[in-house]
Structure formats: structure tokens, C-alpha cells
Motif scaffolding. Structure first.
Motif, PDB file in Angstrom:
ATOM      1  N   HIS A 144       0.840  -1.201   0.000  1.00 34.29           N
ATOM      2  CA  HIS A 144       0.000   0.000   0.000  1.00 34.29           C
ATOM      3  C   HIS A 144       0.876   1.252   0.000  1.00 34.29           C
ATOM      4  O   HIS A 144       2.019   1.229   0.458  1.00 34.29           O
ATOM      5  N   TYR A 190      -6.955   2.564  -4.023  1.00 29.08           N
ATOM      6  CA  TYR A 190      -7.490   2.108  -2.741  1.00 29.08           C
ATOM      7  C   TYR A 190      -8.960   1.697  -2.862  1.00 29.08           C
ATOM      8  O   TYR A 190      -9.455   0.895  -2.077  1.00 29.08           O
ATOM      9  N   VAL A 217      -8.535   0.745   4.919  1.00 27.69           N
ATOM     10  CA  VAL A 217      -7.621  -0.053   4.096  1.00 27.69           C
ATOM     11  C   VAL A 217      -7.241  -1.351   4.814  1.00 27.69           C
ATOM     12  O   VAL A 217      -7.098  -2.406   4.192  1.00 27.69           O
TER      13      VAL A 217
END
Length: 321
Positions: A144, A190, A217
Motif C-alpha cells: 500500500h 485504494y 484499508v
């Protein structure tokens, strides 16, 4: 000496360019003339008070690159040594002091600029990938915030290590080309990464997910984590808490591992030297590098913070001291 201090928590305007006293060192410390320091998202959180520690006036900054001008009696370093360091008391200053356990010599072939870009993000990334995540070549991994400093480093290290499938996420798909050039196989936003990862893995999910964003997330990462998979949680740049249930992990044999470089610097600094040596070799041999997004002068530290907060950058932001 010149330094950037703050006397209150708040927005970037609380950062003040001013004169303060040069720090005094103990026998186990060194005094370093700073050439560059880097800006990390942790600096933003500290400036706002989210990671409040110490007293005002407060000097931000986690790492520095420069030259030793004075070494304590018990130190193994010498005047003139080129080093990177994790200073005590901040690094937005012309001179910084550091415990010798958190100071590392840099090769002559490595520029101060590139050296300054790497301490926090490269040492952290190496530990996350090899020691916490224990990533194997056959794994499918997710990184991420892949266009940031740590993300950029994780992608490169994973690619160099021969990891089979590297999936990256970004807040803005305009950064897709940048992240793919670093070595990512696929780049998702995302908003869509959970569905895309499940599709790409035939619903088996990713083996290791590196999460510095937290909040929603984290929850959506759990939805696309494979059986026996691992989420490596090392930050919360979203400002929100990531939440998962115990039922998310025990029956599926999945796990969540946390890591903090700051905690390790404080409590187990001896663990960092062998990692620092490895990543310095990689940078010196140009096997890996870290793109520099922009360099600001020390007096413009507030502008550097605003750029970090905008997230409209790729790579590392430095301050020239």
C-alpha cells in the motif's frame, strides 16, 4: 546554529526558522554537521501533536546525513567521518547529535543526497520485507502507498529479491507509471484493490500485505488476504484506526504483525547496524536507488511539509541544510 523549531502543535506555519544553541554531546554520542535531512510522514504527525513527545521548543526530523565534527570519548567514530544517523532531538538543524549505536558510516561512492534519502525508509523496508513479512519468491504481495518513500523502497527490494507477484496500491492512478517503473506488476487504487486482488488470484488472496495506511484499508486488506497470510502493519497515515476481528484470523490461520522503527531505535538499536550495512551496500553499488521528488532549503521546511501533505509527489522529499 540555524534550525527549524516549533513552539506549538498545528499546521505547517508553526515551523520557525531561527537560531539556537549547538547541542552538547556525551561520551557515547557524536556531533554531526548536517548536509541533508529527509521529510517523513511521521514528521507531519509529530508537528500536529499526534505523536507528541518531548517538550517545546520541538525540532522535527528522524534522520540525517552529514559529517562528524566531534566524537565522544567512548565513540568509535572520528572527526570527518561521513555518516547517516538517527539523531536524538530532531534533525531539522545545522548540527545534530546522535548515540553512536544509531550512526552508520557511508561509502565515499555514495552521495550525501542519496544517503539522506535512505535511512528511515530503506532500513525500515528491509526489515519489513525480510524479517517481519518473511516474504518468499513464490508469494503474491501487496504494498500500500507504493509511491511514497517506504513503498518505493519495498517495491524495489521485492523486485530485486525475485518476488513473483508485486501488487501496488496508490491514492492516485496518475502514479501508476512511476510505481511500475520501480518493479510493480500491477497497480490499483485504494477503491478497487480488494476486488482486483481476488480476481487476479482466483479468489485465493495475497500472501503478504504491507499496510501503512490503516483505517478502512486494513479492513479491506483482510478481505483479500490468503489463508496463512500476513498483514504487516507499520503505520496509519490515514489518521484512522484499522480494525479487524479475532474471527478474521484464528480459523483462517492468518495473522497481523506490527512493527515500528521508532520503537526499535529506542529499545533495540543494536538490531539496526547489520541492516544499515546491507542497504548502504545496495545503494553504493546502485543496485537500488530512491527517486528524489524535491529538495527544499532548511528555511523552507514548511513548504516541504505542505508537499508531503498534498501527496502530489513521488519518491523522497529532502531538506538541504
Amino acid at each position: 546554529m540555524k534550525a527549524v523549531i516549533q513552539n506549538e502543535f498545528g499546521n505547517a506555519e508553526v515551523l520557525i526558522f531561527t537560531d539556537i544553541e549547538i547541542p552538547q554531546i556525551s561520551e557515547n554520542e557524536v556531533l554531526i554537521k548536517t548536509v541533508y535531512t529527509s521529510v517523513n510522514y511521521a514528521d507531519i504527525k509529530s508537528r500536529k501533536g499526534a505523536k507528541s513527545s518531548g517538550t517545546f521548543p520541538l525540532i522535527l526530523g528522524l534522520d540525517a546525513a552529514g559529517t562528524i565534527v566531534k566524537a565522544g570519548k567512548a565513540s568509535s567514530f572520528s572527526e570527518g567521518d561521513r555518516v547517516i544517523a538517527f539523531p536524538s532531538g530532531g534533525s531539522y538543524a545545522e548540527y545534530v547529535k546522535a548515540n553512536e549505536k544509531l550512526v552508520f558510516n557511508i561509502p565515499d561512492s555514495l552521495s550525501f543526497e542519496q544517503a539522506a534519502a535512505m535511512p528511515t525508509v530503506s532500513i525500515l523496508s528491509y526489515i519489513l520485507l525480510h524479517e517481519i513479512g518473511q516474504v518468499k519468491k513464490s508469494d503474491t504481495i501487496v504494498i500500500h502507498s507504493a509511491a511514497g518513500g517506504v513503498g518505493s523502497m519495498l517495491v524495489q527490494l521485492a523486485k530485486m529479491g525475485g518476488v513473483e507477484t508485486i501488487i501496488a496500491t496508490v491514492g492516485n492512478l496518475q502514479k501508476e507509471t512511476y510505481v511500475k517503473n520501480l518493479g510493480a506488476d500491477q497497480v490499483y487504487s485504494y477503491d478497487t484493490f480488494t476486488e482486483e486482488i481476488l480476481r487476479q488470484t482466483n479468489n485465493t488472496g495475497a500472501n503478504v500485505i504491507f499496510d501503512s495506511v490503516a483505517g478502512d484499508v486494513t479492513a479491506r486488506s483482510m478481505e483479500c488476504l490468503a489463508l496463512y497470510g500476513t498483514i504487516v502493519q507499520f503505520g496509519n497515515s490515514s489518521g484512522d484506526t484499522g480494525i479487524f476481528k479475532t474471527s478474521d484470523v484464528h480459523s483462517s490461520c492468518r495473522n497481523v504483525k506490527g512493527f515500528s522503527l521508532g520503537t526499535t531505535r529506542k529499545h533495540r538499536p543494536e538490531l539496526l547496524a547489520p541492516v544499515a550495512e546491507k542497504v548502504l551496500e545496495l545503494f553504493a553499488s546502485k543496485e537500488i536507488s530512491l527517486p528524489i521528488a524535491r529538495i527544499f532549503d532548511l528555511r523552507d521546511a514548511a513548504k516541504a511539509h505542505k508537499l508531503i501533505e498534498s501527496r502530489v509527489y513521488e519518491g523522497k522529499v529532502l531538506i538541504r541544510v
